[in-house]
Design an enzyme around this catalytic site. Structure first.
Site, PDB file in Angstrom:
ATOM      1  N   ARG A   1      27.001 140.858  -5.295  1.00  0.00           N
ATOM      2  CA  ARG A   1      27.475 139.477  -5.484  1.00  0.00           C
ATOM      3  C   ARG A   1      28.950 139.450  -5.883  1.00  0.00           C
ATOM      4  O   ARG A   1      29.704 138.580  -5.452  1.00  0.00           O
ATOM      5  CB  ARG A   1      26.604 138.755  -6.517  1.00  0.00           C
TER       6      ARG A   1
ATOM      7  N   ARG B   1      16.269 136.993 -13.045  1.00  0.00           N
ATOM      8  CA  ARG B   1      16.403 136.452 -11.697  1.00  0.00           C
ATOM      9  C   ARG B   1      16.280 137.599 -10.704  1.00  0.00           C
ATOM     10  O   ARG B   1      16.725 138.707 -10.983  1.00  0.00           O
ATOM     11  CB  ARG B   1      17.792 135.817 -11.548  1.00  0.00           C
TER      12      ARG B   1
ATOM     13  N   ARG C   1      31.507 128.584  -1.081  1.00  0.00           N
ATOM     14  CA  ARG C   1      31.564 130.019  -1.351  1.00  0.00           C
ATOM     15  C   ARG C   1      32.461 130.748  -0.353  1.00  0.00           C
ATOM     16  O   ARG C   1      32.656 131.947  -0.475  1.00  0.00           O
ATOM     17  CB  ARG C   1      30.183 130.644  -1.191  1.00  0.00           C
TER      18      ARG C   1
ATOM     19  N   ARG D   1      22.463 138.585 -19.419  1.00  0.00           N
ATOM     20  CA  ARG D   1      21.673 137.448 -18.937  1.00  0.00           C
ATOM     21  C   ARG D   1      20.375 137.944 -18.309  1.00  0.00           C
ATOM     22  O   ARG D   1      19.315 137.356 -18.506  1.00  0.00           O
ATOM     23  CB  ARG D   1      22.486 136.662 -17.904  1.00  0.00           C
TER      24      ARG D   1
ATOM     25  N   LYS E   1      30.243 129.144 -14.958  1.00  0.00           N
ATOM     26  CA  LYS E   1      30.316 127.882 -14.210  1.00  0.00           C
ATOM     27  C   LYS E   1      29.158 126.958 -14.578  1.00  0.00           C
ATOM     28  O   LYS E   1      29.354 125.773 -14.813  1.00  0.00           O
ATOM     29  CB  LYS E   1      30.267 128.143 -12.686  1.00  0.00           C
TER      30      LYS E   1
HETATM   31  P1  AMP Z   1      24.376 131.324  -7.861  1.00  0.00           P
HETATM   32  O1  AMP Z   1      23.262 130.817  -8.728  1.00  0.00           O
HETATM   33  O2  AMP Z   1      25.429 130.292  -7.593  1.00  0.00           O
HETATM   34  O3  AMP Z   1      24.947 132.620  -8.333  1.00  0.00           O
HETATM   35  O4  AMP Z   1      23.729 131.616  -6.422  1.00  0.00           O
HETATM   36  C1  AMP Z   1      22.682 132.556  -6.253  1.00  0.00           C
HETATM   37  C2  AMP Z   1      22.597 132.963  -4.798  1.00  0.00           C
HETATM   38  O5  AMP Z   1      22.300 131.823  -3.988  1.00  0.00           O
HETATM   39  C3  AMP Z   1      23.862 133.543  -4.188  1.00  0.00           C
HETATM   40  O6  AMP Z   1      24.008 134.924  -4.476  1.00  0.00           O
HETATM   41  C4  AMP Z   1      23.646 133.267  -2.713  1.00  0.00           C
HETATM   42  O7  AMP Z   1      22.707 134.162  -2.149  1.00  0.00           O
HETATM   43  C5  AMP Z   1      22.995 131.893  -2.752  1.00  0.00           C
HETATM   44  N1  AMP Z   1      24.004 130.813  -2.722  1.00  0.00           N
HETATM   45  C6  AMP Z   1      24.277 129.912  -3.713  1.00  0.00           C
HETATM   46  N2  AMP Z   1      25.248 129.082  -3.325  1.00  0.00           N
HETATM   47  C7  AMP Z   1      25.610 129.452  -2.075  1.00  0.00           C
HETATM   48  C8  AMP Z   1      26.581 128.997  -1.138  1.00  0.00           C
HETATM   49  N3  AMP Z   1      27.396 127.957  -1.406  1.00  0.00           N
HETATM   50  N4  AMP Z   1      26.661 129.642   0.069  1.00  0.00           N
HETATM   51  C9  AMP Z   1      25.862 130.668   0.373  1.00  0.00           C
HETATM   52  N5  AMP Z   1      24.938 131.171  -0.462  1.00  0.00           N
HETATM   53  C10 AMP Z   1      24.804 130.564  -1.679  1.00  0.00           C
END
Ligand code: AMP
Length: 198
Positions: free
Chosen positions: A147, A136, A88, A127, A13
């Site tokens: 996740r 990360r 999400r 990654r 994404k």
């Molecule tokens: P991402 O970089 O999109 O994979 O997000 C990393 C982490 O941030 C996720 O595993 C969640 O803990 C948090 N996060 C990101 N976007 C959201 C969202 N829309 N709602 C809730 N938690 C989020």
């Protein structure tokens, strides 16, 4: 143009959102990036989110909905944006619909990156190994499995949600990066419009 890129962690994404940003002047809005910046800066939001993110759970809806509500009001979002990692779950999707309806607008499309979970695990582990300055906090195997589970339980229902609303467009996220970009441009009818949306 207002888009959502939908797909599990590691589906690409972020990469595709960056490409759409470069080619069409749409702004990439990644709630994950915004939350990581908040954690780094030590803000109140960051303090609340840090442990939740590290274990791979979702940050409370009111926090991310608030972040997005503020962000889409910024002048650079006028020409359009790509939501990457938001919504999400169905509650966030409903909040977004309300937010947009309140502004007299709506989503143009939701692009689903369709991927295979096993190949995805390999990609995310790659990654984790490559990330500069250490992986990360949530790229360890345990958080990763969490996740993916959270994605299937809470985020995947958005496929039906947006299909029902007639805005869902699927692309094959297992193809190489350029081909996925071409497919996205195809389903959005963009091909000829490079740089002309902004
Ligand atoms: P991402 O970089 O999109 O994979 O997000 C990393 C982490 O941030 C996720 O595993 C969640 O803990 C948090 N996060 C990101 N976007 C959201 C969202 N829309 N709602 C809730 N938690 C989020």
């Amino acid at each position: 143009m207002k888009l959502i890129l939908l797909g599990p962690p590691g589906a690409g994404k972020g990469t595709q959102a960056q490409r759409l940003q470069e080619s069409y002047g749409l702004v990439q809005l990644s709630t994950g990036d915004m939350l990581r910046a908040a954690v780094k800066a030590g803000t109140e939001v960051g303090k609340k989110a840090e442990a939740i993110m590290a274990r791979g759970d979702l940050v409370p809806d009111e926090i991310v909905v608030g972040i997005i509500a503020d962000r889409i009001e910024q002048p650079d979002c006028k020409a359009g944006y790509i939501l990457d990692g938001f919504p999400r779950n169905v509650a966030q999707a409903e909040a977004l619909d309300k937010m947009l309806a309140g502004k007299g607008t709506k989503l143009d499309a939701v692009v689903q990156l369709e991927v295979n979970d096993e190949i995805l695990l390999g990609r995310i582990e790659g990654r984790a190994a490559q990330t500069e300055g250490g992986p990360r906090a949530d790229d360890n195997a345990e958080a990763l499995a969490k996740r993916l589970r959270v994605y299937h339980e809470q985020t995947a229902p958005l496929v039906a949600y947006y299909k029902q609303r007639g805005v869902l467009r699927g692309v094959d996220g297992m193809r190489d990066i350029d081909e996925v970009t071409r497919q996205i441009e195809g389903v959005l009818g963009l091909g000829e419009k490079k740089g002309k949306l902004a």
